[in-house]
Design an enzyme around this catalytic site. Structure first.
Site, PDB file in Angstrom:
ATOM      1  N   HIS A 224       0.615   4.797   8.768  1.00 33.93           N
ATOM      2  CA  HIS A 224       1.450   3.619   9.055  1.00 33.93           C
ATOM      3  C   HIS A 224       2.832   3.740   8.410  1.00 33.93           C
ATOM      4  O   HIS A 224       3.829   3.317   9.009  1.00 33.93           O
ATOM      5  CB  HIS A 224       0.705   2.318   8.700  1.00 33.93           C
ATOM      6  CG  HIS A 224       1.076   1.656   7.422  1.00 33.93           C
ATOM      7  ND1 HIS A 224       0.489   1.967   6.218  1.00 33.93           N
ATOM      8  CD2 HIS A 224       1.977   0.672   7.146  1.00 33.93           C
ATOM      9  CE1 HIS A 224       1.003   1.224   5.267  1.00 33.93           C
ATOM     10  NE2 HIS A 224       1.908   0.418   5.792  1.00 33.93           N
TER      11      HIS A 224
ATOM     12  N   PHE B 103       5.019   6.828  -1.194  1.00 31.70           N
ATOM     13  CA  PHE B 103       4.418   6.473  -2.481  1.00 31.70           C
ATOM     14  C   PHE B 103       3.504   5.259  -2.324  1.00 31.70           C
ATOM     15  O   PHE B 103       3.863   4.272  -1.674  1.00 31.70           O
ATOM     16  CB  PHE B 103       5.495   6.127  -3.512  1.00 31.70           C
ATOM     17  CG  PHE B 103       6.273   7.302  -4.029  1.00 31.70           C
ATOM     18  CD1 PHE B 103       5.992   7.841  -5.277  1.00 31.70           C
ATOM     19  CD2 PHE B 103       7.285   7.871  -3.275  1.00 31.70           C
ATOM     20  CE1 PHE B 103       6.711   8.922  -5.776  1.00 31.70           C
ATOM     21  CE2 PHE B 103       8.012   8.958  -3.755  1.00 31.70           C
ATOM     22  CZ  PHE B 103       7.722   9.486  -5.004  1.00 31.70           C
TER      23      PHE B 103
ATOM     24  N   SER C 174       0.832  -1.204   0.000  1.00 27.66           N
ATOM     25  CA  SER C 174       0.000   0.000   0.000  1.00 27.66           C
ATOM     26  C   SER C 174       0.866   1.253   0.000  1.00 27.66           C
ATOM     27  O   SER C 174       0.513   2.261  -0.611  1.00 27.66           O
ATOM     28  CB  SER C 174      -0.965   0.003   1.185  1.00 27.66           C
ATOM     29  OG  SER C 174      -0.285  -0.146   2.407  1.00 27.66           O
ATOM     30  N   GLU C 175       2.042   1.223   0.687  1.00 30.67           N
ATOM     31  CA  GLU C 175       2.989   2.327   0.626  1.00 30.67           C
ATOM     32  C   GLU C 175       4.426   1.840   0.690  1.00 30.67           C
ATOM     33  O   GLU C 175       4.727   0.831   1.353  1.00 30.67           O
ATOM     34  CB  GLU C 175       2.775   3.337   1.759  1.00 30.67           C
ATOM     35  CG  GLU C 175       1.604   4.279   1.570  1.00 30.67           C
ATOM     36  CD  GLU C 175       0.360   3.824   2.290  1.00 30.67           C
ATOM     37  OE1 GLU C 175      -0.693   4.470   2.118  1.00 30.67           O
ATOM     38  OE2 GLU C 175       0.427   2.804   3.005  1.00 30.67           O
ATOM     39  N   THR C 176       5.289   2.565   0.016  1.00 31.31           N
ATOM     40  CA  THR C 176       6.745   2.418   0.093  1.00 31.31           C
ATOM     41  C   THR C 176       7.297   3.799   0.397  1.00 31.31           C
ATOM     42  O   THR C 176       6.838   4.791  -0.175  1.00 31.31           O
ATOM     43  CB  THR C 176       7.317   1.889  -1.229  1.00 31.31           C
ATOM     44  OG1 THR C 176       6.748   0.607  -1.504  1.00 31.31           O
ATOM     45  CG2 THR C 176       8.838   1.778  -1.174  1.00 31.31           C
TER      46      THR C 176
END
Length: 286
Positions: free
Chosen positions: A78, A67, A47-49
């Site tokens: 998170h 991102f 979901s995010e990096t």
């Protein structure tokens, strides 16, 4: 220039490793081009990096870029806690003991370490919620679309609110956690929606609320555990007198996760916290 950079994958918002929400964190990312960050985030398919860079504000400990697989976010919860955990685990030392300052697209975000944090892989961290960019009730036509997407009658949506602190959240409140967990939504008519749904657990339950986050518009059908949404929902519910000043919420239950989010209203600020565990350490070739 491509070279090896420190990398960690951190589980956030669960005391049980691999039952929260993972975030990929690449440190020492100052010279990494924007298009490469976007390509890596698309490839990790989380979901995010995030990418940790040197701060431009002298009061910050580091700068963070966040991102999704498809776009950059000014703030997300998170990833904020997971990146702070990875930075500490890699030897990061905050300018002020017990307080980390993150610079990101939403400005400066304070992060504090819990009393039970350790020097090992697990940290209890909380962030001070940024101000909402948009609040107030949703447009009635949008609420009706949400009801249809959730397959509930419009009258079953007890309250609704814009809860946008960066990602663009809208939120609705249903009568119970059981109703929230029973949802099998279809967002084909509103594919760009970023929707949080909250409902109360029964009084005898260990936690007060169940939360779900649906984000088909960024390529994530349902996010397991969501700090930004819980932050803005807490600002809404506590501000409206619908929730106590401190509570805990569960999220991810419908996905087989065990997320627990701690909410605390202190000195006019909402703090959002939970356990973080560094599950993987290594290098990223980038």
């Amino acid at each position: 220039m491509t070279h090896n950079r420190p990398f960690a994958q951190v589980d956030v918002f669960s005391a049980i490793p691999y039952r929260g929400n993972p975030v990929a964190v690449i440190l020492e990312a100052d010279d990494l081009p924007d298009e490469e960050m976007a390509r890596i985030a698309n490839w990790t398919n989380l979901s995010e990096t995030t990418f940790v860079l040197s701060p431009t504000d002298p009061s910050a400990d580091y700068r963070l870029r966040i991102f999704t697989p498809h776009r950059e976010l000014p703030f997300a919860g998170h990833p904020t806690l997971g990146s702070a955990a990875a930075w500490l685990d890699a030897g990061g030392r905050p300018r002020n003991e017990g307080r980390i300052v993150q610079e990101c697209g939403a400005g400066l975000v304070d992060i504090r370490r819990g009393a039970d944090s350790t020097a090992g892989s697990t940290e209890t961290l909380s962030f001070r919620s940024p101000e909402r960019l948009r609040s107030g009730p949703l447009e009635e036509s949008f609420v009706q679309q949400i009801a249809e997407a959730l397959h509930v009658d419009r009258s079953e949506i007890l309250d609704h609110q814009w809860a946008d602190n960066g990602p663009g959240w809208a939120a609705v409140r249903l009568s119970s956690a059981a109703q929230v967990l029973d949802l099998r939504p279809d967002f084909s008519a509103i594919p760009d929606a970023k929707l949080g749904v909250v409902g109360a657990h029964p009084p005898e339950h260990e936690h007060e609320y169940e939360v779900r986050a649906f984000v088909p518009g960024v390529g994530v059908a349902e996010d397991p555990v969501t700090g930004s949404l819980n932050a803005s929902v807490a600002q809404w519910l506590i501000g409206a007198g619908l929730a106590p000043a401190s509570y805990t919420a569960t999220q991810g239950t419908a996905l087989g996760r065990a997320g627990v989010i701690t909410i605390s209203h202190e000195d006019e600020s909402i703090w959002v916290g939970g356990a973080t565990t560094v599950c993987f350490r290594g290098t990223a070739f980038a």
